[in-house]
Design an enzyme around this catalytic site. Structure first.
Site, PDB file in Angstrom:
ATOM      1  N   ILE A   1       0.117  -1.373  -6.561  1.00 21.83           N
ATOM      2  CA  ILE A   1      -1.020  -1.246  -5.639  1.00 21.83           C
ATOM      3  C   ILE A   1      -0.937  -2.363  -4.595  1.00 21.83           C
ATOM      4  CG2 ILE A   1      -2.645   0.056  -7.100  1.00 21.83           C
ATOM      5  CD1 ILE A   1      -4.029  -2.682  -7.657  1.00 21.83           C
ATOM      6  N   PRO A   2      -0.081  -2.175  -3.582  1.00 19.36           N
ATOM      7  CA  PRO A   2       0.023  -3.200  -2.539  1.00 19.36           C
ATOM      8  C   PRO A   2      -1.317  -3.375  -1.832  1.00 19.36           C
ATOM      9  CG  PRO A   2       1.659  -1.437  -2.230  1.00 19.36           C
ATOM     10  CD  PRO A   2       0.709  -0.987  -3.286  1.00 19.36           C
ATOM     11  N   HIS A   3      -1.669  -4.627  -1.584  1.00 20.58           N
ATOM     12  CA  HIS A   3      -2.896  -4.906  -0.835  1.00 20.58           C
ATOM     13  C   HIS A   3      -2.840  -6.326  -0.307  1.00 20.58           C
ATOM     14  CE1 HIS A   3      -3.660  -6.193  -4.983  1.00 20.58           C
ATOM     15  NE2 HIS A   3      -4.530  -7.060  -4.512  1.00 20.58           N
ATOM     16  N   ALA A   4      -3.738  -6.630   0.610  1.00 20.71           N
ATOM     17  CA  ALA A   4      -3.873  -7.992   1.125  1.00 20.71           C
ATOM     18  C   ALA A   4      -5.363  -8.244   1.309  1.00 20.71           C
ATOM     19  CB  ALA A   4      -3.113  -8.154   2.432  1.00 20.71           C
TER      20      ALA A   4
END
Lengths: 149, 91
Positions: free
Chosen positions: A64-67
């Protein structure tokens, strides 16, 4: 609700990705097209993995890529990319990723309901089998709808 | 009451997902504890009895003093249950 975020326009299938960066870029495309995130957010997601390691791989095969919101989120969103061929986030077996769900949180709160529903969905093995075996978006939408209440 | 801090890279995604699972498992196990989630940087200046998260993240918190609970699969409730039982039994 989860189904408001993961739908026809934000689900993608691809056969493979050249590397994990490419996979994140591809996965984020629908959110970029809808202007829910800015290109800077995509860069921030990649930088976050470079700095902290493949921690976005929350379960074997699932990332779950996120920033952070301030990196470039205009509106809360999620987009799902399923790959036929796994892409490595590290050399470890559990970091071979086939499912990416990009998370764009606009603040600390608004995405939590959908994230809770996503968490429930991903906790069941049979749901993962459905996602990995899906031949059309409808199958994934049905699953997402089931978890949206 | 013991405090469990669930830690992830940004404090927005996985730590919240795990926090929910921690809460539901503690309820099942009849263990009372305070559960919160945060990002790695903030967690370094926050006091908790246990720091829980994926191995890659929480190993950054190991200093010989903190109680660190490392998870291989954040979505695996069985792994989480075993880890919580082992650490918090009798609380």
């Amino acid at each position: 609700m989860l189904k408001d975020l993961i739908h026809e326009e934000t689900i993608q299938f691809a056969s493979h990705a050249t590397d994990w960066k490419e996979a994140i870029k591809t996965a984020a495309k629908p959110l970029l097209t809808n202007e829910q995130i800015t290109p800077a957010y995509v860069d921030a997601m990649i930088r976050s993995v470079e700095e902290l390691g493949p921690y976005v791989v929350i379960a074997p095969g699932i990332a779950i890529p996120h920033a952070r919101p301030e990196a470039g989120v205009n509106e809360v969103g999620m987009s799902l990319l399923r790959l036929d061929e796994a892409v490595p986030f590290s050399e470890k077996e559990k970091h071979q990723v086939k499912l990416l769900i990009v998370l764009a949180a606009a603040d600390q709160e608004t995405h939590l309901e959908a994230l809770a529903q996503l968490s429930e969905l991903l906790s069941e093995e049979e749901n993962l089998a459905t996602i990995y075996g899906a031949t059309n978006k409808e199958e994934i939408i049905n699953l997402v709808t089931k978890y949206s209440n | 009451m013991k405090k469990i801090l669930v830690v992830c890279g940004n404090g927005l995604g996985s730590s919240f997902m795990v926090e929910m699972n921690v809460k539901s498992i503690l309820k099942e196990l009849n263990i009372e504890a305070e559960v919160d989630h945060t990002d790695l940087t903030t967690s370094k200046s926050e006091n908790a009895d246990y720091y829980l998260g994926s191995t890659e993240i929480v190993e950054n918190l190991e200093d010989g003093k903190r109680n660190v609970i490392k998870l291989n699969n954040l979505m695996d409730k069985n792994e989480l249950r075993t880890a919580l039982e082992a650490n918090l039994k009798g609380e």
